[in-house]
Design a protein around this motif. Structure first.
Motif, PDB file in Angstrom:
ATOM      1  N   LEU A  66       0.777  -1.187  -0.036  1.00 52.39           N
ATOM      2  CA  LEU A  66      -0.058   0.052  -0.026  1.00 52.39           C
ATOM      3  C   LEU A  66       0.967   1.293  -0.190  1.00 52.39           C
ATOM      4  O   LEU A  66       0.570   2.383  -0.755  1.00 52.39           O
ATOM      5  CB  LEU A  66      -1.050  -0.088   1.178  1.00 52.39           C
ATOM      6  N   LYS A  67       1.748   1.230   0.816  1.00 50.58           N
ATOM      7  CA  LYS A  67       2.809   2.338   0.962  1.00 50.58           C
ATOM      8  C   LYS A  67       3.702   2.662  -0.543  1.00 50.58           C
ATOM      9  O   LYS A  67       3.855   3.704  -0.922  1.00 50.58           O
ATOM     10  CB  LYS A  67       3.865   2.241   1.960  1.00 50.58           C
ATOM     11  N   ASP A 114       2.187   2.163  -3.319  1.00 51.40           N
ATOM     12  CA  ASP A 114       1.205   2.446  -4.103  1.00 51.40           C
ATOM     13  C   ASP A 114       0.970   1.239  -5.405  1.00 51.40           C
ATOM     14  O   ASP A 114       0.580   1.547  -6.212  1.00 51.40           O
ATOM     15  CB  ASP A 114       1.672   3.778  -5.075  1.00 51.40           C
ATOM     16  N   TRP A 115       1.216   0.060  -4.743  1.00 54.29           N
ATOM     17  CA  TRP A 115       0.848  -0.962  -5.722  1.00 54.29           C
ATOM     18  C   TRP A 115      -0.630  -1.205  -5.976  1.00 54.29           C
ATOM     19  O   TRP A 115      -1.018  -1.917  -6.973  1.00 54.29           O
ATOM     20  CB  TRP A 115       1.322  -2.452  -4.936  1.00 54.29           C
ATOM     21  N   TYR A 116      -1.514  -0.674  -5.227  1.00 57.06           N
ATOM     22  CA  TYR A 116      -3.309  -0.875  -5.259  1.00 57.06           C
ATOM     23  C   TYR A 116      -3.977   0.329  -5.875  1.00 57.06           C
ATOM     24  O   TYR A 116      -4.991   0.345  -5.987  1.00 57.06           O
ATOM     25  CB  TYR A 116      -3.577  -1.131  -3.901  1.00 57.06           C
ATOM     26  N   SER A 117      -3.004   1.250  -6.718  1.00 55.06           N
ATOM     27  CA  SER A 117      -3.794   2.524  -7.056  1.00 55.06           C
ATOM     28  C   SER A 117      -4.459   2.125  -8.404  1.00 55.06           C
ATOM     29  O   SER A 117      -5.683   2.912  -8.596  1.00 55.06           O
ATOM     30  CB  SER A 117      -2.699   3.603  -7.443  1.00 55.06           C
ATOM     31  N   ASN A 118      -3.944   1.276  -9.140  1.00 54.81           N
ATOM     32  CA  ASN A 118      -4.827   0.780 -10.434  1.00 54.81           C
ATOM     33  C   ASN A 118      -5.421  -0.470  -9.907  1.00 54.81           C
ATOM     34  O   ASN A 118      -5.041  -1.480 -10.288  1.00 54.81           O
ATOM     35  CB  ASN A 118      -3.852   0.500 -11.485  1.00 54.81           C
ATOM     36  N   GLU A 119      -6.874  -0.183  -9.611  1.00 51.47           N
ATOM     37  CA  GLU A 119      -7.665  -1.148  -9.363  1.00 51.47           C
ATOM     38  C   GLU A 119      -7.867  -2.512 -10.404  1.00 51.47           C
ATOM     39  O   GLU A 119      -8.354  -3.534  -9.830  1.00 51.47           O
ATOM     40  CB  GLU A 119      -9.082  -0.745  -8.771  1.00 51.47           C
ATOM     41  N   VAL A 169      -4.139  -5.095 -10.062  1.00 54.26           N
ATOM     42  CA  VAL A 169      -3.781  -5.451  -8.440  1.00 54.26           C
ATOM     43  C   VAL A 169      -3.210  -7.101  -8.513  1.00 54.26           C
ATOM     44  O   VAL A 169      -4.095  -8.059  -8.926  1.00 54.26           O
ATOM     45  CB  VAL A 169      -4.981  -5.241  -7.608  1.00 54.26           C
ATOM     46  N   LEU A 184       6.453  -1.962 -11.063  1.00 51.15           N
ATOM     47  CA  LEU A 184       5.917  -1.554  -9.587  1.00 51.15           C
ATOM     48  C   LEU A 184       7.233  -1.161  -8.513  1.00 51.15           C
ATOM     49  O   LEU A 184       8.128  -1.859  -8.859  1.00 51.15           O
ATOM     50  CB  LEU A 184       4.996  -2.405  -8.830  1.00 51.15           C
TER      51      LEU A 184
END
Length: 131
Positions: A34-35, A37-42, A45, A126
């Motif tokens: 999360l820190k 930014d791995w989850y920014s593109n839903e 994932v 990533l």
């Protein structure tokens, strides 16, 4: 309750007393992602299912019966299979050698978790996760 993109379990031959450690490792690993930014593109994932196993030999013997074992990446203390069509990675983290050394077990498990996650993430541009 929504499941984390990265889950960590233990093979059936481990004690239930490991559950708190597994939950802690799972939260830590997902927080690192999360820190970074791995989850920014839903729509993109990466999903990981890690399983702690005593040895890779036993885990890979089972996989050889179920899948094409040549697709697996096997390295120092871990093995994983990435499925690009669904962005899913199945991984085994061996702990028998860590238990024998007796020191820094949690840190070494984290190192192996990160090695798998970062290897797959590198293919998707990533950021690397770190301890």
């Amino acid at each position: 309750m929504q499941q984390f993109p990265m889950t960590i379990s233990a093979a059936g031959n481990f004690s239930d007393s490991l559950k708190p450690l597994l939950a802690e490792l799972e939260m830590w690993l997902n927080f690192q992602a999360l820190k970074a930014d791995w989850y920014s593109n839903e729509a993109h994932v990466l999903q990981f299912n890690f399983s702690l196993v005593r040895s890779l030999t036993d885990a890979m013997a089972q996989q050889t019966r179920e899948t094409d074992s040549s697709s697996w990446v096997v390295a120092g203390g871990y093995a994983y299979l990435f499925e690009p069509k669904n962005l899913h990675t199945k991984a085994y983290i061996a702990v028998e050698d860590l238990l024998k050394s007796g020191t820094g077990i949690e840190r070494e498990i984290k190192t192996r978790l990160l090695a798998v996650a970062n290897a797959v993430a590198a293919e998707h541009d990533l950021l690397r996760l770190s301890l």
